[in-house]
Design a protein around this motif. Structure first.
Motif, PDB file in Angstrom:
ATOM      1  N   THR A  55       0.822  -1.209   0.000  1.00 47.44           N
ATOM      2  CA  THR A  55       0.000   0.000   0.000  1.00 47.44           C
ATOM      3  C   THR A  55       0.856   1.258   0.000  1.00 47.44           C
ATOM      4  OG1 THR A  55      -1.721  -1.182   1.204  1.00 47.44           O
ATOM      5  CG2 THR A  55      -1.845   1.222   1.228  1.00 47.44           C
ATOM      6  N   VAL A  56       1.894   1.265   0.803  1.00 50.46           N
ATOM      7  CA  VAL A  56       2.801   2.425   0.847  1.00 50.46           C
ATOM      8  C   VAL A  56       3.493   2.602  -0.498  1.00 50.46           C
ATOM      9  CG1 VAL A  56       4.948   3.274   1.888  1.00 50.46           C
ATOM     10  CG2 VAL A  56       3.129   2.379   3.339  1.00 50.46           C
ATOM     11  N   THR A  57       3.920   1.500  -1.106  1.00 50.19           N
ATOM     12  CA  THR A  57       4.569   1.575  -2.415  1.00 50.19           C
ATOM     13  C   THR A  57       3.630   2.131  -3.473  1.00 50.19           C
ATOM     14  OG1 THR A  57       5.937  -0.316  -1.839  1.00 50.19           O
ATOM     15  CG2 THR A  57       5.761   0.213  -4.172  1.00 50.19           C
ATOM     16  N   THR A  58       2.403   1.658  -3.472  1.00 47.29           N
ATOM     17  CA  THR A  58       1.419   2.148  -4.437  1.00 47.29           C
ATOM     18  C   THR A  58       1.142   3.629  -4.242  1.00 47.29           C
ATOM     19  OG1 THR A  58       0.397  -0.035  -4.473  1.00 47.29           O
ATOM     20  CG2 THR A  58      -0.906   1.779  -5.348  1.00 47.29           C
ATOM     21  N   THR A  59       1.008   4.048  -2.997  1.00 45.74           N
ATOM     22  CA  THR A  59       0.736   5.447  -2.712  1.00 45.74           C
ATOM     23  C   THR A  59       1.896   6.335  -3.133  1.00 45.74           C
ATOM     24  OG1 THR A  59      -0.621   4.774  -0.833  1.00 45.74           O
ATOM     25  CG2 THR A  59       0.093   7.070  -0.893  1.00 45.74           C
ATOM     26  N   LEU A  60       3.120   5.917  -2.804  1.00 45.54           N
ATOM     27  CA  LEU A  60       4.284   6.709  -3.211  1.00 45.54           C
ATOM     28  C   LEU A  60       4.438   6.769  -4.715  1.00 45.54           C
ATOM     29  CD1 LEU A  60       6.937   5.664  -0.558  1.00 45.54           C
ATOM     30  CD2 LEU A  60       5.784   7.862  -0.774  1.00 45.54           C
ATOM     31  N   ALA A  61       4.168   5.660  -5.395  1.00 39.64           N
ATOM     32  CA  ALA A  61       4.250   5.657  -6.855  1.00 39.64           C
ATOM     33  C   ALA A  61       3.224   6.608  -7.462  1.00 39.64           C
ATOM     34  CB  ALA A  61       4.065   4.247  -7.379  1.00 39.64           C
ATOM     35  N   ALA A  62       2.036   6.655  -6.880  1.00 39.80           N
ATOM     36  CA  ALA A  62       0.998   7.557  -7.392  1.00 39.80           C
ATOM     37  C   ALA A  62       1.364   9.014  -7.142  1.00 39.80           C
ATOM     38  CB  ALA A  62      -0.338   7.235  -6.755  1.00 39.80           C
ATOM     39  N   LEU A  63       1.986   9.274  -5.997  1.00 39.54           N
ATOM     40  CA  LEU A  63       2.358  10.657  -5.683  1.00 39.54           C
ATOM     41  C   LEU A  63       3.522  11.158  -6.525  1.00 39.54           C
ATOM     42  CD1 LEU A  63       2.099  10.691  -1.775  1.00 39.54           C
ATOM     43  CD2 LEU A  63       0.598  11.833  -3.404  1.00 39.54           C
ATOM     44  N   LEU A  64       4.439  10.274  -6.839  1.00 37.14           N
ATOM     45  CA  LEU A  64       5.636  10.679  -7.569  1.00 37.14           C
ATOM     46  C   LEU A  64       5.466  10.698  -9.069  1.00 37.14           C
ATOM     47  CD1 LEU A  64       8.342   8.797  -5.467  1.00 37.14           C
ATOM     48  CD2 LEU A  64       7.685  11.209  -5.356  1.00 37.14           C
ATOM     49  N   SER A  65       4.380  10.158  -9.570  1.00 28.77           N
ATOM     50  CA  SER A  65       4.198  10.148 -11.024  1.00 28.77           C
ATOM     51  C   SER A  65       3.243  11.230 -11.488  1.00 28.77           C
ATOM     52  CB  SER A  65       3.689   8.799 -11.491  1.00 28.77           C
ATOM     53  OG  SER A  65       2.409   8.537 -10.956  1.00 28.77           O
TER      54      SER A  65
END
Length: 65
Positions: A55-65
């Protein structure tokens, strides 16, 4: 380089999940739970840590893209 970082991060997450599961199982046994109940608590903890990391990985990926 990026592949190495991904592999090391994955290994770290799995180690942390295993340590958390072992701690949960040990605490369950100290609390008087049976072995099947302790294994169930440990497995639930392991799955929770892996899910949290995803979940943290998905959230960070969404924020950084």
């Amino acid at each position: 380089m990026a592949v190495a970082v991904v592999l090391l991060t994955t290994a770290l997450v799995i180690v942390v999940a295993l340590l958390a599961a072992a701690g949960a199982g040990k605490l369950a046994r100290m609390d008087g739970a049976t072995y099947p109940a302790a294994i169930t608590r440990a497995a639930t903890t392991f799955a929770t840590v892996i899910t949290l990391a995803a979940t943290v990985t998905t959230t960070l990926a969404a924020l950084l893209s």
